[in-house]
Enzyme design. Structure first.
Site, PDB file in Angstrom:
ATOM      1  N   HIS A 101      29.428  70.621   8.219  1.00  0.00           N
ATOM      2  CA  HIS A 101      30.295  69.551   8.696  1.00  0.00           C
ATOM      3  C   HIS A 101      30.056  68.263   7.910  1.00  0.00           C
ATOM      4  O   HIS A 101      29.065  68.141   7.201  1.00  0.00           O
ATOM      5  CB  HIS A 101      30.125  69.292  10.200  1.00  0.00           C
ATOM      6  CG  HIS A 101      28.792  68.782  10.603  1.00  0.00           C
ATOM      7  ND1 HIS A 101      27.673  69.584  10.707  1.00  0.00           N
ATOM      8  CD2 HIS A 101      28.373  67.537  10.941  1.00  0.00           C
ATOM      9  CE1 HIS A 101      26.643  68.852  11.099  1.00  0.00           C
ATOM     10  NE2 HIS A 101      27.039  67.614  11.236  1.00  0.00           N
TER      11      HIS A 101
ATOM     12  N   HIS B 197      30.034  63.989   8.264  1.00  0.00           N
ATOM     13  CA  HIS B 197      30.017  62.763   9.080  1.00  0.00           C
ATOM     14  C   HIS B 197      30.410  61.614   8.167  1.00  0.00           C
ATOM     15  O   HIS B 197      29.850  61.465   7.081  1.00  0.00           O
ATOM     16  CB  HIS B 197      28.612  62.458   9.603  1.00  0.00           C
ATOM     17  CG  HIS B 197      28.246  63.187  10.833  1.00  0.00           C
ATOM     18  ND1 HIS B 197      28.607  62.755  12.085  1.00  0.00           N
ATOM     19  CD2 HIS B 197      27.536  64.321  11.015  1.00  0.00           C
ATOM     20  CE1 HIS B 197      28.123  63.589  12.986  1.00  0.00           C
ATOM     21  NE2 HIS B 197      27.479  64.558  12.352  1.00  0.00           N
TER      22      HIS B 197
ATOM     23  N   TYR C 210      22.501  57.043  13.089  1.00  0.00           N
ATOM     24  CA  TYR C 210      22.690  58.425  13.518  1.00  0.00           C
ATOM     25  C   TYR C 210      23.309  59.248  12.395  1.00  0.00           C
ATOM     26  O   TYR C 210      22.846  60.348  12.082  1.00  0.00           O
ATOM     27  CB  TYR C 210      23.583  58.483  14.764  1.00  0.00           C
ATOM     28  CG  TYR C 210      24.044  59.877  15.094  1.00  0.00           C
ATOM     29  CD1 TYR C 210      23.185  60.795  15.695  1.00  0.00           C
ATOM     30  CD2 TYR C 210      25.329  60.293  14.784  1.00  0.00           C
ATOM     31  CE1 TYR C 210      23.600  62.085  15.979  1.00  0.00           C
ATOM     32  CE2 TYR C 210      25.758  61.578  15.066  1.00  0.00           C
ATOM     33  CZ  TYR C 210      24.893  62.466  15.663  1.00  0.00           C
ATOM     34  OH  TYR C 210      25.308  63.741  15.938  1.00  0.00           O
TER      35      TYR C 210
ATOM     36  N   GLN D 159      21.003  62.126  10.662  1.00  0.00           N
ATOM     37  CA  GLN D 159      21.329  63.277  11.485  1.00  0.00           C
ATOM     38  C   GLN D 159      20.750  64.567  10.925  1.00  0.00           C
ATOM     39  O   GLN D 159      20.271  65.409  11.659  1.00  0.00           O
ATOM     40  CB  GLN D 159      22.838  63.396  11.654  1.00  0.00           C
ATOM     41  CG  GLN D 159      23.238  64.288  12.771  1.00  0.00           C
ATOM     42  CD  GLN D 159      24.078  65.457  12.342  1.00  0.00           C
ATOM     43  OE1 GLN D 159      24.534  65.529  11.219  1.00  0.00           O
ATOM     44  NE2 GLN D 159      24.266  66.370  13.247  1.00  0.00           N
TER      45      GLN D 159
END
Length: 137
Positions: free
Chosen positions: A61, A63, A126, A130
C-alpha cells in the site's frame, strides 16, 4: 511563515492523508517498481500544484500526506495519480500485464482519504514511521 498557501483569490491549507493499494493487495511495491511509483507520484503531484508533505510506499500500500490546492478535487487528484502511475508502471514493467488476473489494472478500485486538521504533525509521523511500527508487530 504562515501555514497557509496563496492562490490569486484564496488562501488555503488543504492537507489530506491518502492511502491506496495495488490490485488484490499484492505485495509488489518494492525495488524498481516502488521507485517508479514514487517518481510518478512526485511528478504528477507537482503538475497538479500539490505539495507532498510525506510519502511512504509499503510493499502492499501507499501512504501519502499531501497539500492539494482547492482548485483540484481529491477525486481528480487521485484519478490522475493512480491512472498515470498505472500507465507508466505497466509500460515499464511489461511482465505485470502477462499475468491473467492482472489485466490492464495496476491499482485496486477506490482509496482512503482523510482530511488533516490540528493533528497534522501526529499524522505526518505516523505516515513516516508506519513501516517501522509494522515490523515490530
Amino acid at each position: 511563515m504562515s501555514r497557509f498557501r496563496r492562490l490569486s483569490h484564496a488562501i488555503w491549507h488543504c492537507q489530506y492523508h491518502l492511502v491506496w493499494v495495488p490490485k488484490y493487495r499484492y505485495r509488489i511495491l518494492s525495488g524498481p517498481i516502488s521507485h517508479e511509483v514514487e517518481l510518478c507520484i512526485r511528478a504528477f503531484s507537482e503538475r497538479l500544484g500539490a505539495e507532498i508533505v510525506e510519502l511512504n510506499i509499503q510493499p502492499d500500500h501507499v501512504h501519502l500526506l499531501a497539500m492539494v490546492p482547492p482548485k483540484v478535487s481529491i477525486s481528480e487528484f487521485m484519478g490522475t495519480l493512480k491512472g498515470r502511475t498505472a500507465i507508466r508502471v505497466l509500460n515499464k514493467f511489461r511482465h505485470l500485464k502477462q499475468k491473467p488476473y492482472w489485466g490492464n489494472h495496476f491499482w485496486a478500485r477506490g482509496y482512503c482519504v482523510d482530511t488533516v486538521g490540528l493533528d497534522a504533525e501526529k499524522i505526518r509521523k505516523y505516515v513516516k514511521y508506519q513501516e517501522a511500527q509494522e515490523k515490530r508487530k
